[in-house]
Motif scaffolding. Structure first.
Motif, PDB file in Angstrom:
ATOM      1  N   ARG A  72       0.825  -1.198   0.000  1.00 39.49           N
ATOM      2  CA  ARG A  72       0.000   0.000   0.000  1.00 39.49           C
ATOM      3  C   ARG A  72       0.868   1.261   0.000  1.00 39.49           C
ATOM      4  NH1 ARG A  72      -4.375  -0.493   4.826  1.00 39.49           N
ATOM      5  NH2 ARG A  72      -5.529   1.436   4.477  1.00 39.49           N
ATOM      6  N   ILE A 105       0.375   5.516   0.612  1.00 39.16           N
ATOM      7  CA  ILE A 105      -0.499   6.637   0.989  1.00 39.16           C
ATOM      8  C   ILE A 105       0.378   7.883   0.965  1.00 39.16           C
ATOM      9  CG2 ILE A 105      -1.944   7.626   2.796  1.00 39.16           C
ATOM     10  CD1 ILE A 105      -2.207   4.605   3.821  1.00 39.16           C
ATOM     11  N   THR A 124       0.924  12.217   0.683  1.00 42.29           N
ATOM     12  CA  THR A 124       0.464  13.601   0.710  1.00 42.29           C
ATOM     13  C   THR A 124       1.551  14.439   0.057  1.00 42.29           C
ATOM     14  OG1 THR A 124      -0.836  13.334   2.730  1.00 42.29           O
ATOM     15  CG2 THR A 124      -0.124  15.570   2.182  1.00 42.29           C
ATOM     16  N   ASP A 173     -15.550  11.802  -8.002  1.00 43.13           N
ATOM     17  CA  ASP A 173     -15.417  11.011  -6.773  1.00 43.13           C
ATOM     18  C   ASP A 173     -14.753  11.791  -5.634  1.00 43.13           C
ATOM     19  OD1 ASP A 173     -12.788  11.114  -7.589  1.00 43.13           O
ATOM     20  OD2 ASP A 173     -12.632   8.990  -8.091  1.00 43.13           O
ATOM     21  N   TYR A 193     -11.787  13.182  -5.647  1.00 43.15           N
ATOM     22  CA  TYR A 193     -10.342  13.294  -5.863  1.00 43.15           C
ATOM     23  C   TYR A 193     -10.089  14.358  -6.924  1.00 43.15           C
ATOM     24  CZ  TYR A 193      -9.242   9.171  -3.094  1.00 43.15           C
ATOM     25  OH  TYR A 193      -9.078   8.309  -2.051  1.00 43.15           O
ATOM     26  N   THR A 194      -8.930  15.019  -6.828  1.00 41.22           N
ATOM     27  CA  THR A 194      -8.542  15.900  -7.930  1.00 41.22           C
ATOM     28  C   THR A 194      -7.920  15.045  -9.029  1.00 41.22           C
ATOM     29  OG1 THR A 194      -6.341  16.253  -7.000  1.00 41.22           O
ATOM     30  CG2 THR A 194      -8.064  17.843  -6.392  1.00 41.22           C
ATOM     31  N   GLU A 208      -4.489  13.865  -8.105  1.00 43.21           N
ATOM     32  CA  GLU A 208      -4.488  12.674  -7.254  1.00 43.21           C
ATOM     33  C   GLU A 208      -4.775  11.415  -8.084  1.00 43.21           C
ATOM     34  OE1 GLU A 208      -5.854  15.457  -3.470  1.00 43.21           O
ATOM     35  OE2 GLU A 208      -7.368  14.301  -4.545  1.00 43.21           O
ATOM     36  N   ILE A 220      -2.310   8.022  -8.645  1.00 40.58           N
ATOM     37  CA  ILE A 220      -2.779   6.654  -8.432  1.00 40.58           C
ATOM     38  C   ILE A 220      -2.528   5.804  -9.685  1.00 40.58           C
ATOM     39  CG2 ILE A 220      -4.852   5.225  -8.059  1.00 40.58           C
ATOM     40  CD1 ILE A 220      -5.936   7.652  -6.341  1.00 40.58           C
ATOM     41  N   LYS A 257       0.653   3.003 -10.877  1.00 39.26           N
ATOM     42  CA  LYS A 257       0.341   1.602 -11.207  1.00 39.26           C
ATOM     43  C   LYS A 257       0.859   1.258 -12.609  1.00 39.26           C
ATOM     44  CE  LYS A 257      -3.799   1.482  -8.302  1.00 39.26           C
ATOM     45  NZ  LYS A 257      -4.085   0.191  -7.660  1.00 39.26           N
ATOM     46  N   ILE A 315      -0.264  -3.165  -6.370  1.00 36.37           N
ATOM     47  CA  ILE A 315      -0.007  -2.180  -5.323  1.00 36.37           C
ATOM     48  C   ILE A 315      -1.231  -1.273  -5.227  1.00 36.37           C
ATOM     49  CG2 ILE A 315       2.540  -2.143  -5.436  1.00 36.37           C
ATOM     50  CD1 ILE A 315       2.374   0.288  -7.190  1.00 36.37           C
ATOM     51  N   GLN A 316      -1.491  -0.801  -4.025  1.00 35.96           N
ATOM     52  CA  GLN A 316      -2.614   0.118  -3.832  1.00 35.96           C
ATOM     53  C   GLN A 316      -2.063   1.508  -3.543  1.00 35.96           C
ATOM     54  OE1 GLN A 316      -3.903  -2.406  -0.683  1.00 35.96           O
ATOM     55  NE2 GLN A 316      -3.437  -3.831  -2.329  1.00 35.96           N
ATOM     56  N   VAL A 317      -2.618   2.487  -4.233  1.00 33.04           N
ATOM     57  CA  VAL A 317      -2.113   3.854  -4.107  1.00 33.04           C
ATOM     58  C   VAL A 317      -3.264   4.795  -3.797  1.00 33.04           C
ATOM     59  CG1 VAL A 317      -0.725   5.658  -5.208  1.00 33.04           C
ATOM     60  CG2 VAL A 317      -0.505   3.280  -5.985  1.00 33.04           C
ATOM     61  N   THR A 318      -3.080   5.683  -2.828  1.00 38.22           N
ATOM     62  CA  THR A 318      -4.056   6.744  -2.623  1.00 38.22           C
ATOM     63  C   THR A 318      -3.310   8.012  -2.257  1.00 38.22           C
ATOM     64  OG1 THR A 318      -6.183   7.309  -1.623  1.00 38.22           O
ATOM     65  CG2 THR A 318      -4.597   6.160  -0.207  1.00 38.22           C
ATOM     66  N   ALA A 319      -3.903   9.168  -2.606  1.00 41.93           N
ATOM     67  CA  ALA A 319      -3.122  10.407  -2.576  1.00 41.93           C
ATOM     68  C   ALA A 319      -3.955  11.612  -2.186  1.00 41.93           C
ATOM     69  CB  ALA A 319      -2.520  10.654  -3.953  1.00 41.93           C
ATOM     70  N   THR A 320      -3.296  12.560  -1.522  1.00 39.40           N
ATOM     71  CA  THR A 320      -3.825  13.903  -1.307  1.00 39.40           C
ATOM     72  C   THR A 320      -2.768  14.875  -1.818  1.00 39.40           C
ATOM     73  OG1 THR A 320      -5.083  13.249   0.650  1.00 39.40           O
ATOM     74  CG2 THR A 320      -4.583  15.592   0.422  1.00 39.40           C
TER      75      THR A 320
END
Lengths: 357, 357
Positions: free
Chosen positions: B149, B151, B153, B212, B214-215, B218, B222, B226, B239-244
């Motif tokens: 994962r 995460i 910022t 959703d 997200y910008t 972002e 993601i 990938k 892999i898991q990706v999340t972003a601010t």
């Protein structure tokens, strides 16, 4: 409701001046105020409700006859004088880190854990600014869905390091615009060995480094959050917290990018919105279609914590992001301290247990 | 090693001017250069290796005889002219988002996935700046321990929005220092409805909002991550990706606070340090005891990604933090594009497959 003799320790500082303002606007009945600071600023005049007060040097006897003392003059001053104040019958609300991890001292954000005030023995600790706005944004979510893991990155304002840090940042900004050299002397940490340019720069250091690679600011966010949200246990594993703290060239108001897991996996953005909207002290600013989200410049001078950018992690059910902003000198310090005093008053707890006046 | 006729599209922009500089310093043998831009800036003079070139308006015929075209003039210009360039035998390295998600177009950070270049059909996409420095900091860790994962910022510089955004931020800074009003016209997003003050402020919006919440920035972090790290699959769940993503008042160089989980739970900070130290294009700056960590002002003008603040999540084994900084106009854009061209040359791939010269 009683009337109180109040002392402000650190009355000339960035937080102290705002404590005086919050006290003037407070529901507390103030019989008298005493402005205390170091010998260096003694003699300065400060206004409270239109009247001039002369700042006096803090001594143990300054607290004779005082009912409530609000401290924000650094940890060493609190360690030296807070016990003296309590000995003389003054309840201390301390905005430094001196007593926050003392198991005998409640660490309180009134909207979150006012009930902890019942156990106070004379000193109540005000949490660190970055912790306060995080728990303010997460508590409504914890109440509704339960909380597991918290991963936070902060973007903190320079005023957390005091008025001189604001001045340094503005002076450096002018120097950079003019193409002149900068001579950092305060930030990132006044007492640390090296100082770096903060203007037009980001510094991933707030407070000194611990041996484990975390800064003390990050350590505070981890353990203060647990103490506040997990019934006083600074090492609780009921929630897991980890943090990266950085300083950005913003004078006032911290921003935080908070990632969190809830226990109830049926949680929705709508449910989180509703919980925040109904939580005393929070304001929801979350309308992406209209570019509405919390910004530091909009939070300056306000007492609330502003919350927005709530959205789910698209690959991990029950995990979400939010973005919060709050005035670090108000809810993060001066307002939370005065609010603690207001709660003590309302809860009939504004006295030192066992002290006979 | 061949000699190439090279065109720069968007030669007058923040990235274009740096593409010219990177090309001048490159190992590529340049036979001729052509400076292309919009009609608005045609006629401007630009220097390349000490010689003056006149900027010409981009037309389909601009690409006659061109072997390599570096594009950085906005997505619509790339969509219009990149196919025209390829039709005329020019390999396109495109720094816009126009083709990044096209399954026929490799999305490449040479140190990470140069092998993807083998499948190119004439266009190679340069990833978004914030994606590039993140994969540069994570790839050595993925190679050694595997990645689960992510995460992130981001604290991004204003130059990501072009030279005008830098000027706007500096002008606003002066206005704020002087106590004058600011009139935001560009940031956070030139093409969006509302504009906000960026000086002494943080804006948690880069690019426009998706439905959703997200910008688009972002979203890019993601799906580009990938596509680059998971063999071209922009929707891979390997892999898991999340972003601010947020914008801070810094002219050049993005910072990222990256939290990540590795698959091999025996991973250590020392092992991660070693992997980063040995990775081409990364520089480890991680010595908390001496207050050494990556800072934007130190990365300006450098091609590397700087990595520091590596430390474990103290409550979740196999999870770590790092802090990276890189010049968003160089490794994030101009240098990565020219580096792609260098790799194409070294790999004997700098031609349009099927095109007969």
């Amino acid at each position: 409701m009683s009337e109180y003799n109040v002392a402000i320790v650190g009355a000339t500082g960035a937080v102290g001046t705002r404590m005086i303002q919050m006290l003037a606007e407070s529901s507390l009945k103030v019989k008298s105020v005493k402005m205390l600071a170091s010998a260096r600023t003694a003699g300065t005049k400060i206004k409270f409700k239109g009247q001039d007060y002369t700042v006096e040097e803090t001594t143990p006897n300054s607290f004779e006859g005082i009912d409530l003392a609000l401290f924000s003059a650094g940890g060493s001053v609190s360690k030296q004088f807070a016990p003296e104040a309590v000995k003389r019958g003054a309840v201390v609300v301390d905005n430094t880190s001196a007593f926050r991890m003392d198991p005998e001292v409640p660490l309180v954000v009134p909207e979150v854990n006012a009930e902890a005030l019942n156990a106070h023995k004379g000193i109540i600790a005000n949490p660190n600014c970055s912790t306060i706005q995080m728990v303010m944004s997460l508590e409504p979510i914890r109440e509704r869905y339960g909380l597991g893991r918290i991963i936070v990155t902060t973007l903190q304002a320079v005023s957390g390091a005091g008025n001189r840090a604001i001045q340094e940042t503005m002076d450096q900004s002018q120097a950079v615009i003019d193409g002149n050299p900068v001579n950092p002397e305060i930030l990132p940490v006044a007492g640390d060995k090296k100082h770096y340019q903060q203007a037009f720069n980001v510094l991933p250091q707030i407070d000194v480094f611990e041996d484990d690679g975390y800064t003390h600011e990050e350590w505070k966010m981890i353990h203060e959050t647990k103490k506040i949200m997990c019934e006083g246990d600074m090492n609780s594993d009921a929630i897991q917290v980890t943090a990266t703290c950085s300083r950005v060239p913003v004078p006032i108001a911290h921003s935080e990018s908070v990632y969190f897991e809830v226990l109830d996996k049926s949680a929705t953005v709508e449910g989180i919105h509703e919980a925040i909207r109904n939580f005393d002290g929070d304001i929801l600013e979350d309308d992406p279609a209209n570019q509405i989200y919390p910004q530091p410049i909009n939070a300056v001078g306000k007492r609330e914590t502003f919350v927005g950018r709530v959205r789910p992690d698209l690959e991990n059910k029950g995990s979400f992001h939010l973005w919060n902003v709050s005035d670090n000198l108000l809810k993060g310090a001066a307002w939370n301290s005065v609010e603690i005093a207001e709660y003590l008053d309302k809860m009939d707890l504004l006295y030192v247990p066992g002290f006979i006046k």
